[in-house]
Design a protein around this motif. Structure first.
Motif, mmCIF file in Angstrom:
data_model
loop_
_atom_site.group_PDB
_atom_site.id
_atom_site.type_symbol
_atom_site.label_atom_id
_atom_site.label_comp_id
_atom_site.label_asym_id
_atom_site.label_seq_id
_atom_site.Cartn_x
_atom_site.Cartn_y
_atom_site.Cartn_z
ATOM 1 N N THR A 85 25.887 34.743 3.557
ATOM 2 C CA THR A 85 25.702 35.740 4.614
ATOM 3 C C THR A 85 24.181 36.527 4.583
ATOM 4 O O THR A 85 23.543 36.650 5.498
ATOM 5 C CB THR A 85 26.963 36.837 4.501
ATOM 6 O OG1 THR A 85 28.059 36.105 4.484
ATOM 7 C CG2 THR A 85 26.707 37.930 5.465
ATOM 8 N N ALA A 86 23.838 36.810 3.115
ATOM 9 C CA ALA A 86 22.609 37.344 3.079
ATOM 10 C C ALA A 86 21.319 36.464 3.336
ATOM 11 O O ALA A 86 20.585 37.029 4.191
ATOM 12 C CB ALA A 86 22.350 37.689 1.570
ATOM 13 N N ILE A 87 21.518 35.093 3.082
ATOM 14 C CA ILE A 87 20.349 34.443 3.504
ATOM 15 C C ILE A 87 20.518 34.014 5.084
ATOM 16 O O ILE A 87 19.450 33.908 5.570
ATOM 17 C CB ILE A 87 20.605 32.894 2.738
ATOM 18 C CG1 ILE A 87 20.303 33.050 1.220
ATOM 19 C CG2 ILE A 87 19.719 31.819 3.645
ATOM 20 C CD1 ILE A 87 20.534 31.859 0.518
ATOM 21 N N GLY A 88 21.759 33.880 5.683
ATOM 22 C CA GLY A 88 21.721 33.597 7.050
ATOM 23 C C GLY A 88 21.084 35.008 8.031
ATOM 24 O O GLY A 88 20.403 34.677 8.944
ATOM 25 N N VAL A 89 21.472 36.165 7.549
ATOM 26 C CA VAL A 89 21.027 37.264 8.108
ATOM 27 C C VAL A 89 19.508 37.197 7.879
ATOM 28 O O VAL A 89 18.623 37.862 8.891
ATOM 29 C CB VAL A 89 21.790 38.527 7.849
ATOM 30 C CG1 VAL A 89 20.889 39.954 8.261
ATOM 31 C CG2 VAL A 89 23.011 38.465 8.193
ATOM 32 N N GLY A 90 18.996 37.322 6.514
ATOM 33 C CA GLY A 90 17.629 37.271 6.267
ATOM 34 C C GLY A 90 16.665 36.473 7.025
ATOM 35 O O GLY A 90 15.866 36.748 7.584
ATOM 36 N N GLN A 91 17.019 35.045 7.161
ATOM 37 C CA GLN A 91 16.483 34.053 8.023
ATOM 38 C C GLN A 91 16.478 34.512 9.234
ATOM 39 O O GLN A 91 15.366 34.234 9.920
ATOM 40 C CB GLN A 91 17.198 32.767 7.777
ATOM 41 C CG GLN A 91 16.729 32.140 6.371
ATOM 42 C CD GLN A 91 16.949 30.688 6.231
ATOM 43 O OE1 GLN A 91 17.178 29.774 7.280
ATOM 44 N NE2 GLN A 91 17.132 29.986 5.328
ATOM 45 N N ALA A 92 17.478 34.873 9.986
ATOM 46 C CA ALA A 92 17.598 35.085 11.485
ATOM 47 C C ALA A 92 16.609 36.274 11.643
ATOM 48 O O ALA A 92 15.699 36.295 12.805
ATOM 49 C CB ALA A 92 18.757 35.774 11.862
ATOM 50 N N GLN A 146 20.857 37.247 -6.933
ATOM 51 C CA GLN A 146 19.715 37.679 -6.132
ATOM 52 C C GLN A 146 18.438 36.356 -6.369
ATOM 53 O O GLN A 146 17.711 36.101 -5.690
ATOM 54 C CB GLN A 146 18.907 38.851 -6.616
ATOM 55 C CG GLN A 146 18.782 39.093 -8.155
ATOM 56 C CD GLN A 146 19.824 39.871 -8.750
ATOM 57 O OE1 GLN A 146 20.724 39.588 -8.412
ATOM 58 N NE2 GLN A 146 19.212 40.852 -9.708
ATOM 59 N N ALA A 147 18.887 35.579 -7.672
ATOM 60 C CA ALA A 147 17.940 34.347 -7.721
ATOM 61 C C ALA A 147 18.432 33.206 -6.439
ATOM 62 O O ALA A 147 17.429 32.584 -6.489
ATOM 63 C CB ALA A 147 18.171 33.723 -9.156
ATOM 64 N N LEU A 148 19.487 33.546 -6.018
ATOM 65 C CA LEU A 148 20.007 32.445 -4.991
ATOM 66 C C LEU A 148 19.451 32.966 -3.622
ATOM 67 O O LEU A 148 19.080 32.194 -2.690
ATOM 68 C CB LEU A 148 21.275 31.942 -4.855
ATOM 69 C CG LEU A 148 22.118 31.568 -6.210
ATOM 70 C CD1 LEU A 148 23.527 31.382 -6.099
ATOM 71 C CD2 LEU A 148 21.350 30.644 -6.957
ATOM 72 N N ILE A 149 19.384 34.311 -3.516
ATOM 73 C CA ILE A 149 19.185 35.005 -2.334
ATOM 74 C C ILE A 149 17.972 34.976 -1.611
ATOM 75 O O ILE A 149 17.285 34.546 -0.818
ATOM 76 C CB ILE A 149 20.009 36.443 -1.832
ATOM 77 C CG1 ILE A 149 21.493 36.412 -2.289
ATOM 78 C CG2 ILE A 149 19.651 37.245 -0.872
ATOM 79 C CD1 ILE A 149 22.257 37.566 -2.612
ATOM 80 N N VAL A 150 17.047 35.596 -2.831
ATOM 81 C CA VAL A 150 15.640 35.840 -2.483
ATOM 82 C C VAL A 150 14.755 34.688 -1.988
ATOM 83 O O VAL A 150 14.116 34.664 -1.053
ATOM 84 C CB VAL A 150 15.100 36.639 -3.541
ATOM 85 C CG1 VAL A 150 13.407 36.873 -3.261
ATOM 86 C CG2 VAL A 150 15.648 38.063 -3.804
ATOM 87 N N PRO A 151 14.866 33.519 -2.726
ATOM 88 C CA PRO A 151 14.110 32.425 -2.150
ATOM 89 C C PRO A 151 14.639 31.719 -0.889
ATOM 90 O O PRO A 151 13.869 31.390 -0.359
ATOM 91 C CB PRO A 151 14.461 31.402 -3.315
ATOM 92 C CG PRO A 151 14.676 32.227 -4.549
ATOM 93 C CD PRO A 151 15.643 33.329 -4.068
ATOM 94 N N GLY A 152 15.686 32.090 -0.743
ATOM 95 C CA GLY A 152 16.198 31.444 0.678
ATOM 96 C C GLY A 152 16.123 32.685 1.991
ATOM 97 O O GLY A 152 16.463 32.372 3.143
ATOM 98 N N LEU A 153 15.579 33.750 1.834
ATOM 99 C CA LEU A 153 15.449 34.700 2.955
ATOM 100 C C LEU A 153 14.571 34.092 4.081
ATOM 101 O O LEU A 153 14.806 34.599 5.176
ATOM 102 C CB LEU A 153 15.154 36.111 2.367
ATOM 103 C CG LEU A 153 16.190 36.829 1.488
ATOM 104 C CD1 LEU A 153 15.310 38.111 0.980
ATOM 105 C CD2 LEU A 153 17.271 37.030 2.235
ATOM 106 N N ALA A 154 13.645 33.323 3.841
ATOM 107 C CA ALA A 154 12.712 32.554 4.827
ATOM 108 C C ALA A 154 12.589 31.107 4.597
ATOM 109 O O ALA A 154 12.818 30.776 3.318
ATOM 110 C CB ALA A 154 11.502 33.580 4.813
#
Length: 282
Positions: A85-92, A146-154
Motif C-alpha cells: 500500500t505504501a509503495i502503491g500510494v507513493g508511486q502514484a 522501511q528497507a522495502l518501502i523507501v526504495p520502491g516509492l518511485a
C-alpha cells in the motif's frame, strides 16, 4: 441473369469463434489458480499422481492450520499489505509529481536528466542489490519494513508513464493560466494536473501494489526476523532444505493470492478504464 448480393455482417456483431477464443483464454488464465487450489487441498503424493486429480480434496482447512502454525502467516500478510500500500500510494503521487516536472517545468538539463531516468530501466534489478543493501546497512534499516518501502516509492517506469500521460492530457496554456491566476507550482500540480491524471496514477499505483506484493528477491535478502516476513518470504519458510510439501506450499500461495484476486474484483473495471483513457488521449 440474376446476381446475388453478398450478405453483409451487421455492425457490432461478434462471430462465434471470437467467443470461443475468449473462453479458451479465460480458462487458460483461471486454470493455474484452480490447480493451485486443488494441490492446496491434497498431499504431495496426490498432487504428483498421474493422471492428475482434477477434483479438490478435503484437506484445505487442515493445511491452512499447518501454515498458520509453521510461520506467522497472518502477520506476513499484514506486512505485505502495509508495504504494498505504501509503495502503491507513493508511486502514484511521487511519480506523478516527477512526471509533471519533466513535462511542464523548464529547468536546465531537463531532457538529459529524463533520458538518464529512462536509461535506468535498462539496468537489471539484480545489479543494484549489493549497493542498495550497503545503503540500508549504513542507515540501520536492515530487517525493517522501511528497507522495502523507501526504495520502491518511485520508479523510472512510473516517471516515464506519468510524464507521457501529462504531456498528452494537460496543455501548456492551462498551466500558464493557473500561474497567471496566482497558483504556485505545487498548487498547479495538486489542484489542476493531478485530478486530471488521477486515473493513470491509480493504474500506476495498482501496478506498484501488485509488484511489491509479489516481490521476493529484495525482501528475502533484507529481512531476517519471522515477524517481519512478507507473504512471499513466509511461503519460502514453509519449505525446508530437503523436500517440499506441495500441499503446504500451495496452501500458503493460495492464501497470498486471495487478496490480489479480491483487489482485482473491486478495482478491475476502474483499472481498465484508466488504461483505456491513457490509450485514447493524445
Amino acid at each position: 441473369m440474376t446476381t446475388t448480393t453478398p450478405r453483409r455482417r451487421r455492425p457490432g456483431r461478434v462471430r462465434w469463434w471470437t467467443y470461443l477464443l475468449l473462453a479458451a483464454a479465460t480458462v487458460a488464465c483461471l486454470f493455474p489458480l484452480y490447480w493451485m487450489f486443488i494441490v492446496a487441498t491434497t498431499d504431495t503424493a496426490t498432487a504428483t499422481r498421474m493422471p492428475p486429480e482434477v477434483v479438490p480434496g478435503g484437506n484445505f482447512l487442515h493445511l491452512v492450520g499447518l501454515v498458520l502454525e509453521t510461520v506467522p502467516f497472518l502477520q506476513a500478510l499484514l506486512n505485505s499489505l502495509a508495504v504494498a500500500t505504501a509503495i502503491g500510494v507513493g508511486q502514484a503521487v511521487l511519480c506523478a509529481l516527477a512526471g509533471f516536472a519533466f513535462a511542464k517545468l523548464s529547468f536546465p538539463g531537463r531532457n538529459t536528466l529524463f533520458l538518464l531516468v529512462v536509461l535506468t530501466m535498462t539496468v537489471p534489478t539484480q545489479l543494484s542489490v549489493i549497493p542498495q543493501y550497503m545503503i540500508m546497512s549504513q542507515l540501520g534499516w536492515v530487517d525493517t519494513l522501511q528497507a522495502l518501502i523507501v526504495p520502491g516509492l518511485a520508479s523510472a517506469f512510473g516517471i516515464f508513464w506519468m510524464r507521457q500521460h501529462i504531456t498528452a492530457t494537460i496543455s501548456d496554456e492551462l498551466v500558464q493560466a493557473a500561474t497567471i491566476d496566482g497558483a504556485n507550482t505545487w498548487q498547479v500540480f495538486w489542484r489542476i494536473a493531478f485530478p486530471i491524471v488521477r486515473p493513470a496514477a491509480f493504474v500506476l499505483g495498482l501496478f506498484g501494489f501488485v509488484t511489491a506484493w509479489n516481490d521476493f528477491l529484495w525482501p528475502f535478502i533484507v529481512l531476517k526476523s519471522p515477524e517481519r516476513y512478507t507473504a512471499q518470504i513466509a511461503i519460502k519458510a514453509l519449505q525446508n532444505s530437503y523436500d517440499v510439501d506441495l500441499g503446504l506450499a500451495m496452501s500458503g500461495s493460495f492464501l497470498a493470492t486471495i487478496p490480489l484476486v479480491v483487489l482485482f474484483v473491486i478495482v478491475g473495471r476502474r483499472m481498465v478504464a484508466g488504461i483505456l483513457e491513457g490509450a485514447f488521449k493524445g
